[in-house]
Design an enzyme around this catalytic site. Structure first.
Site, PDB file in Angstrom:
ATOM      1  N   PHE A 140       0.742  -0.911   0.142  1.00 38.90           N
ATOM      2  CA  PHE A 140       0.031   0.448  -0.163  1.00 38.90           C
ATOM      3  C   PHE A 140       0.858   1.372  -0.426  1.00 38.90           C
ATOM      4  O   PHE A 140       1.509   1.027   1.128  1.00 38.90           O
ATOM      5  CB  PHE A 140      -0.914   0.349   1.065  1.00 38.90           C
ATOM      6  N   ASP A 225       9.048   2.559   1.806  1.00 42.54           N
ATOM      7  CA  ASP A 225       7.836   3.418   1.805  1.00 42.54           C
ATOM      8  C   ASP A 225       8.328   3.362   3.450  1.00 42.54           C
ATOM      9  O   ASP A 225       8.144   2.431   3.614  1.00 42.54           O
ATOM     10  CB  ASP A 225       6.339   3.169   1.382  1.00 42.54           C
ATOM     11  N   LYS A 254       2.734  10.329   8.122  1.00 44.81           N
ATOM     12  CA  LYS A 254       2.419   9.481   9.533  1.00 44.81           C
ATOM     13  C   LYS A 254       2.318   9.870  10.289  1.00 44.81           C
ATOM     14  O   LYS A 254       2.159  11.041  11.134  1.00 44.81           O
ATOM     15  CB  LYS A 254       1.838   8.115   8.477  1.00 44.81           C
TER      16      LYS A 254
HETATM   17  C1  LIG Z   1      -0.462   5.521   4.527  1.00 42.86           C
HETATM   18  C2  LIG Z   1       0.101   4.739   4.173  1.00 42.86           C
HETATM   19  C3  LIG Z   1       0.441   5.798   3.386  1.00 42.86           C
HETATM   20  C4  LIG Z   1       0.025   6.901   2.398  1.00 42.86           C
HETATM   21  O1  LIG Z   1      -0.582   8.445   3.366  1.00 42.86           O
HETATM   22  P1  LIG Z   1      -1.340   8.952   3.465  1.00 42.86           P
HETATM   23  O2  LIG Z   1      -0.954   9.940   4.169  1.00 42.86           O
HETATM   24  O3  LIG Z   1      -3.050   8.363   3.415  1.00 42.86           O
HETATM   25  O4  LIG Z   1      -1.620   9.372   1.718  1.00 42.86           O
HETATM   26  C5  LIG Z   1       1.840   5.520   1.767  1.00 42.86           C
HETATM   27  N1  LIG Z   1       2.226   4.031   2.922  1.00 42.86           N
HETATM   28  C6  LIG Z   1       2.091   3.304   3.638  1.00 42.86           C
HETATM   29  C7  LIG Z   1       2.966   2.510   3.773  1.00 42.86           C
HETATM   30  C8  LIG Z   1       0.977   4.141   4.023  1.00 42.86           C
HETATM   31  O5  LIG Z   1       0.792   3.144   5.873  1.00 42.86           O
END
Ligand SMILES: *Cc1c(COP(=O)(O)O)cnc(C)c1O
Length: 405
Positions: A140, A225, A254
């Site tokens: 994700f 990521d 986050k």
């Molecule tokens: C939550 C998340 C995202 C997306 O972040 P947003 O602030 O919602 O755009 C991207 N990568 C990972 C691994 C995530 O957990």
């Protein structure tokens, strides 16, 4: 204070587009790891706004940072830089492999910048044939069209017309499949150093090191990521630090803002060169308020007290899961690391993670799911031990209610 309109959950269905289905509970204030709703019911927070509120609610250092900065200057444009952005960038660079930082407002935006940079870098250095992006099934990376297409759940990018191209997926932890796919045409590999939304899957040592070696061999950029895994969540400032693998580009969001919207892309000076003046940008990226909060977060989180505390709290929650499971036999395993933990439901309760989350809320505990089979906890990194004890007791009540139903 002026009279405010009274609102209820029903108003959501009337005035909000229907892409979310929020709980009937509307929290109105929080303190540490406790939250109160409109009716003054108290909840313990094991959700942390989906791994965001790393220092709980209303942490004095963050409230102070936002208030102080709000009274100075809270927005400029990128036509002028600002002090909080420069200070936060310097702290991030000092604490990581990276030399330079790009600020965005969310995880998806940070990833979007990383992917665009990778494509530019490949074009600048190798020409237009080197455009393949490899990512992983169940991964994700956010919801912009580029990031959601790089994400490994086909259904999330379906139905929006033609997708961005040259993106391929393989199974996480399948080094042989990855090796078969990567080539000199690969420009970048985007990976979570522990899959969060995809079910709290940790990489094997062989896999993550193999991915790094193959990226190096094929001159492909390795993008970590760390939107969910970063900022202390797994017990080190960033997950890469514990894996013995250094990426070329890393994204953070986050917990970086502790609940204030901010994202960052970090990389080396050599790679960053491809993001020349005018190639990319954002109105709010590097906003002084957001960066002032980020600076306060890193000052608190990047300390041995907080990071070592994560490992102790992890042990406490794992022990709690084990005790509950010994009594009720509902989980097959516990996955994750640090304060990103998930209990996988066994065959008998398969597909019912949401029921456990709803039952938890009914018993005064905010929990999360990660897909249909995993109950996920991502509490504050500084949650007091007493709140963990109480949260686990409430979770046990929720489990008992489901088992005895
Ligand atoms: C939550 C998340 C995202 C997306 O972040 P947003 O602030 O919602 O755009 C991207 N990568 C990972 C691994 C995530 O957990």
């Amino acid at each position: 204070m002026s009279e405010q309109m009274q609102v209820t959950r029903e108003l959501f269905d009337e005035v909000m587009v229907p892409n979310y289905a929020p709980s009937s509970i509307i929290p109105v204030r929080g303190k540490g790891s406790r939250v109160w709703d409109q009716n003054d019911n108290e909840l313990i927070d094991f959700a942390g706004g989906i791994a965001v509120n790393c220092l709980g609610h209303c942490h004095p250092a963050l409230v102070n940072a936002v208030t102080e900065q709000a009274n100075k200057i809270w927005h400029l444009s990128n036509v002028m830089t600002n002090e909080p952005a420069l200070r936060l960038a310097k702290k991030l660079v000092d604490a990581t492999f990276a030399d330079q930082v790009y600020f965005a407002n969310s995880g998806a935006e940070a990833n979007e910048a990383a992917l665009k940079l990778a494509r530019r870098w490949a074009l600048d250095n190798y020409g237009s044939d080197k455009d393949q992006i490899i990512a992983f099934k169940q991964g994700f990376h956010g919801r912009t069209f580029f990031t959601v297409t790089v994400g490994g759940q086909e259904a999330y990018s379906a139905g929006f017309g033609p997708r961005p191209g040259a993106i391929d997926h393989v199974d996480y932890n399948d080094l042989a499949a990855f090796k078969a796919l990567i080539s000199d045409k690969t420009c970048a590999v985007m990976i979570e150093p522990l899959q969060g939304e995809g079910g709290l899957v940790s990489p094997t040592d062989e896999f993550i090191k193999g991915v790094r070696e193959l990226c190096t061999a094929h001159n492909a950029l390795l993008i970590f990521d760390e939107v969910q895994t970063g900022f202390g969540r797994l017990g080190s400032l960033y997950a890469y630090m514990d894996l013995g693998v250094t990426p070329d580009i890393m994204t953070s969001a986050k917990a970086l803002g502790g609940g204030f919207p901010i994202g960052a892309m970090l990389t080396t000076k050599d790679i960053a060169k491809s993001l020349k003046v005018g190639t990319h940008g954002s109105t709010y990226g590097g906003n002084p308020l957001a960066c002032a909060v980020g600076e306060a977060v890193i000052d608190v989180v990047n300390t041995p007290e907080v990071l070592n505390g994560v490992k102790e709290k992890e042990a406490q929650i794992r022990a709690g899961f084990a005790a509950i499971n010994a009594k009720y036999n509902v989980f097959s395993e516990v996955r994750g690391k640090g304060l990103l933990l998930g209990a996988v439901l066994n065959e008998q309760y398969k597909g019912r993670a949401r029921d456990f989350m709803v039952a938890s809320a009914a018993n005064g505990l905010m929990a999360l799911v990660a897909g249909p089979n995993i109950v996920r906890f991502a509490p504050s990194l500084v949650i007091p031990s007493e709140d963990i004890v109480e949260g686990l007791a409430r979770f046990e009540k929720a489990v008992a209610r489901i088992v005895n139903a």
